[in-house]
Design a protein around this motif. Structure first.
Motif, mmCIF file in Angstrom:
data_model
loop_
_atom_site.group_PDB
_atom_site.id
_atom_site.type_symbol
_atom_site.label_atom_id
_atom_site.label_comp_id
_atom_site.label_asym_id
_atom_site.label_seq_id
_atom_site.Cartn_x
_atom_site.Cartn_y
_atom_site.Cartn_z
ATOM 1 N N MET A 15 0.834 -1.208 0.000
ATOM 2 C CA MET A 15 0.000 0.000 0.000
ATOM 3 C C MET A 15 0.868 1.257 0.000
ATOM 4 O O MET A 15 0.582 2.221 -0.714
ATOM 5 N N ALA A 16 1.932 1.252 0.801
ATOM 6 C CA ALA A 16 2.821 2.409 0.856
ATOM 7 C C ALA A 16 3.458 2.659 -0.506
ATOM 8 O O ALA A 16 3.562 3.810 -0.952
ATOM 9 N N THR A 17 3.860 1.593 -1.182
ATOM 10 C CA THR A 17 4.466 1.725 -2.507
ATOM 11 C C THR A 17 3.466 2.288 -3.507
ATOM 12 O O THR A 17 3.799 3.177 -4.303
ATOM 13 N N GLU A 18 2.228 1.810 -3.464
ATOM 14 C CA GLU A 18 1.196 2.306 -4.387
ATOM 15 C C GLU A 18 0.893 3.781 -4.136
ATOM 16 O O GLU A 18 0.776 4.570 -5.077
ATOM 17 N N TRP A 19 0.764 4.161 -2.861
ATOM 18 C CA TRP A 19 0.471 5.559 -2.553
ATOM 19 C C TRP A 19 1.656 6.463 -2.890
ATOM 20 O O TRP A 19 1.479 7.590 -3.339
ATOM 21 N N ARG A 20 2.872 5.970 -2.701
ATOM 22 C CA ARG A 20 4.045 6.771 -3.063
ATOM 23 C C ARG A 20 4.088 6.973 -4.567
ATOM 24 O O ARG A 20 4.414 8.044 -5.060
ATOM 25 N N ARG A 21 3.733 5.943 -5.327
ATOM 26 C CA ARG A 21 3.691 6.047 -6.789
ATOM 27 C C ARG A 21 2.655 7.092 -7.223
ATOM 28 O O ARG A 21 2.896 7.890 -8.123
ATOM 29 N N LYS A 22 1.485 7.095 -6.558
ATOM 30 C CA LYS A 22 0.449 8.096 -6.861
ATOM 31 C C LYS A 22 0.954 9.508 -6.535
ATOM 32 O O LYS A 22 0.686 10.454 -7.275
ATOM 33 N N ALA A 23 1.678 9.623 -5.418
ATOM 34 C CA ALA A 23 2.207 10.933 -5.035
ATOM 35 C C ALA A 23 3.200 11.437 -6.066
ATOM 36 O O ALA A 23 3.200 12.627 -6.420
ATOM 37 N N LEU A 24 4.048 10.539 -6.568
ATOM 38 C CA LEU A 24 5.015 10.937 -7.584
ATOM 39 C C LEU A 24 4.341 11.288 -8.910
ATOM 40 O O LEU A 24 4.895 12.051 -9.703
ATOM 41 N N ALA A 25 3.135 10.745 -9.117
ATOM 42 C CA ALA A 25 2.392 11.047 -10.336
ATOM 43 C C ALA A 25 1.633 12.366 -10.231
ATOM 44 O O ALA A 25 1.048 12.827 -11.207
ATOM 45 N N GLY A 26 1.626 12.987 -9.019
ATOM 46 C CA GLY A 26 1.016 14.293 -8.889
ATOM 47 C C GLY A 26 -0.204 14.365 -7.996
ATOM 48 O O GLY A 26 -0.767 15.440 -7.817
ATOM 49 N N ASP A 27 -0.651 13.266 -7.420
ATOM 50 C CA ASP A 27 -1.794 13.286 -6.507
ATOM 51 C C ASP A 27 -1.386 14.034 -5.241
ATOM 52 O O ASP A 27 -0.444 13.654 -4.544
ATOM 53 N N LEU A 28 -2.088 15.115 -4.918
ATOM 54 C CA LEU A 28 -1.691 15.978 -3.810
ATOM 55 C C LEU A 28 -1.874 15.334 -2.442
ATOM 56 O O LEU A 28 -1.101 15.600 -1.522
ATOM 57 N N HIS A 29 -2.874 14.488 -2.275
ATOM 58 C CA HIS A 29 -3.156 13.898 -0.972
ATOM 59 C C HIS A 29 -2.416 12.582 -0.761
ATOM 60 O O HIS A 29 -2.333 12.090 0.363
#
Length: 77
Positions: A15-29
Motif C-alpha cells: 500500500m505504501a508503494t502504491e500511494w508513493r507512486r500516486k504521489a510521484l504522479a502528482g496526486d496531492l493527498h
C-alpha cells in the motif's frame, strides 16, 4: 475500516508503494497517506542500530592516540 496496525507488513508495504507512486504522479493527498504508511513500517521494524566505530576507517591506534594541540596554551598575544 482496517487500521494500519492491523495490516500485515507485506500489505502495508504494498500500500505504501502504491500511494508513493500516486504521489510521484502528482496526486496531492497521496504523499501524506504514503508517509503515514511508511512511518508505521518504520515503527514496526525499529530504528536500525549503527555501530559508529566501524565508520572510522583509521586503525585503532590512530583513533585512540592523543593528538598534539594546534594552539599554544599560556602565550599571550
Amino acid at each position: 475500516m482496517t487500521t494500519q496496525q492491523e495490516l500485515p507488513d507485506e500489505v502495508l508495504s504494498t500500500m505504501a508503494t502504491e500511494w508513493r507512486r500516486k504521489a510521484l504522479a502528482g496526486d496531492l493527498h497521496a504523499r501524506g497517506i504514503a508517509h503515514e504508511l511508511e512511518t508505521e513500517l518504520r515503527r514496526r521494524a525499529g530504528a536500525p542500530l549503527t555501530n559508529y566505530d566501524t565508520l572510522d576507517l583509521r586503525p585503532l591506534e590512530a583513533r585512540t592516540a592523543r593528538r598534539r594541540r594546534w594552539w599554544p596554551f599560556g602565550r599571550a598575544r
